[in-house]
Scaffold this motif. Structure first.
Motif, PDB file in Angstrom:
ATOM      1  N   ASP A   7      -3.617 -15.490   3.546  1.00  0.00           N
ATOM      2  CA  ASP A   7      -3.962 -14.223   4.194  1.00  0.00           C
ATOM      3  C   ASP A   7      -5.364 -13.866   3.735  1.00  0.00           C
ATOM      4  O   ASP A   7      -5.736 -14.128   2.592  1.00  0.00           O
ATOM      5  N   PHE A   8      -6.141 -13.304   4.620  1.00  0.00           N
ATOM      6  CA  PHE A   8      -7.422 -12.774   4.198  1.00  0.00           C
ATOM      7  C   PHE A   8      -7.589 -11.408   4.813  1.00  0.00           C
ATOM      8  O   PHE A   8      -6.935 -11.054   5.796  1.00  0.00           O
ATOM      9  N   GLY A   9      -8.437 -10.588   4.205  1.00  0.00           N
ATOM     10  CA  GLY A   9      -8.590  -9.240   4.702  1.00  0.00           C
ATOM     11  C   GLY A   9      -9.716  -8.488   4.027  1.00  0.00           C
ATOM     12  O   GLY A   9     -10.548  -9.062   3.327  1.00  0.00           O
ATOM     13  N   ILE A  10      -9.690  -7.169   4.248  1.00  0.00           N
ATOM     14  CA  ILE A  10     -10.714  -6.279   3.728  1.00  0.00           C
ATOM     15  C   ILE A  10     -10.060  -5.142   2.946  1.00  0.00           C
ATOM     16  O   ILE A  10      -8.902  -4.811   3.190  1.00  0.00           O
ATOM     17  N   ARG A  11     -10.817  -4.572   2.008  1.00  0.00           N
ATOM     18  CA  ARG A  11     -10.369  -3.433   1.213  1.00  0.00           C
ATOM     19  C   ARG A  11     -11.489  -2.403   1.169  1.00  0.00           C
ATOM     20  O   ARG A  11     -12.662  -2.741   1.238  1.00  0.00           O
ATOM     21  N   HIS A  12     -11.091  -1.128   1.040  1.00  0.00           N
ATOM     22  CA  HIS A  12     -12.069  -0.052   0.934  1.00  0.00           C
ATOM     23  C   HIS A  12     -11.409   1.129   0.242  1.00  0.00           C
ATOM     24  O   HIS A  12     -10.224   1.380   0.411  1.00  0.00           O
ATOM     25  N   GLY A  13     -12.181   1.849  -0.564  1.00  0.00           N
ATOM     26  CA  GLY A  13     -11.612   3.018  -1.209  1.00  0.00           C
ATOM     27  C   GLY A  13     -12.579   3.685  -2.161  1.00  0.00           C
ATOM     28  O   GLY A  13     -13.786   3.472  -2.113  1.00  0.00           O
ATOM     29  N   TYR A  14     -11.995   4.501  -3.035  1.00  0.00           N
ATOM     30  CA  TYR A  14     -12.748   5.264  -4.026  1.00  0.00           C
ATOM     31  C   TYR A  14     -12.339   4.812  -5.420  1.00  0.00           C
ATOM     32  O   TYR A  14     -11.189   4.464  -5.667  1.00  0.00           O
TER      33      TYR A  14
END
Length: 175
Positions: A31-38
């Motif tokens: 699986d591959f993907g993206i992450r984003h946050g604080y």
């Protein structure tokens, strides 16, 4: 910044190739993907303390090594001019919850400046986290990162370097 763009493009290309190969084999192994946050970045050195809230974004690739265990490799860029590369071991508690832990190497782009408060180039940290899978694509995660190297120059006293402690909350998407 050029190094970050090059590394991200290389990582994304490799992830895409691996994902396409796994889909053509009719059994999805990566699986591959993206992450984003604080993230709440806390820096400590002797009597000094510095706190800051930053944004982060990243890419990841993961695979299962058994029904319950998996490995994830990430490349994250923090607003603190930091490229982070964690290698995590994941354990699936249920269909919705996973816990993970591992080690991280980090590279500070702020180390290449000619200013007095330049960070040290490389650092390391340990990570513990929890992930909630909303569905097969979306997830929310929270993690604690404990730096074990004096990598960052203190903003108010450039002669002292400190270890970072970071709490992050974010959202991710698996393709």
């Amino acid at each position: 910044m050029k190094n970050f763009i090059f590394t991200s493009l290389l990582f994304f290309s490799i992830s895409t190739i691996l994902a396409q190969d796994s889909l053509t084999a009719k059994s999805k192994t990566f699986d591959f993907g993206i992450r984003h946050g604080y993230s709440h970045f806390n820096l400590r050195a002797s009597e000094y303390r510095y706190d800051k809230i930053n944004l982060y974004a990243g890419l990841f690739v993961e695979t299962n090594i058994s029904d319950k265990l998996g490995i994830r490799l990430e490349t994250n860029y923090s607003h603190h001019s930091l490229l982070e590369v964690p290698l995590l071991l994941k354990y699936q508690i249920s269909d919705k919850f996973e816990i993970y832990g591992g080690a991280e190497l980090s590279y500070s782009f702020h180390s290449n400046t000619n200013s007095f408060n330049a960070d040290k180039e490389f650092g390391g940290a340990l990570i513990l986290g929890l992930q909630y899978n909303i569905n097969s694509h979306w997830f929310i995660d929270a993690r604690y990162k404990h730096g074990f190297t004096d990598q960052f120059a203190m903003p108010f006293d450039f002669n002292h370097y400190g270890k970072s402690r970071t709490v992050s909350v974010g959202v991710g998407f698996k393709f």
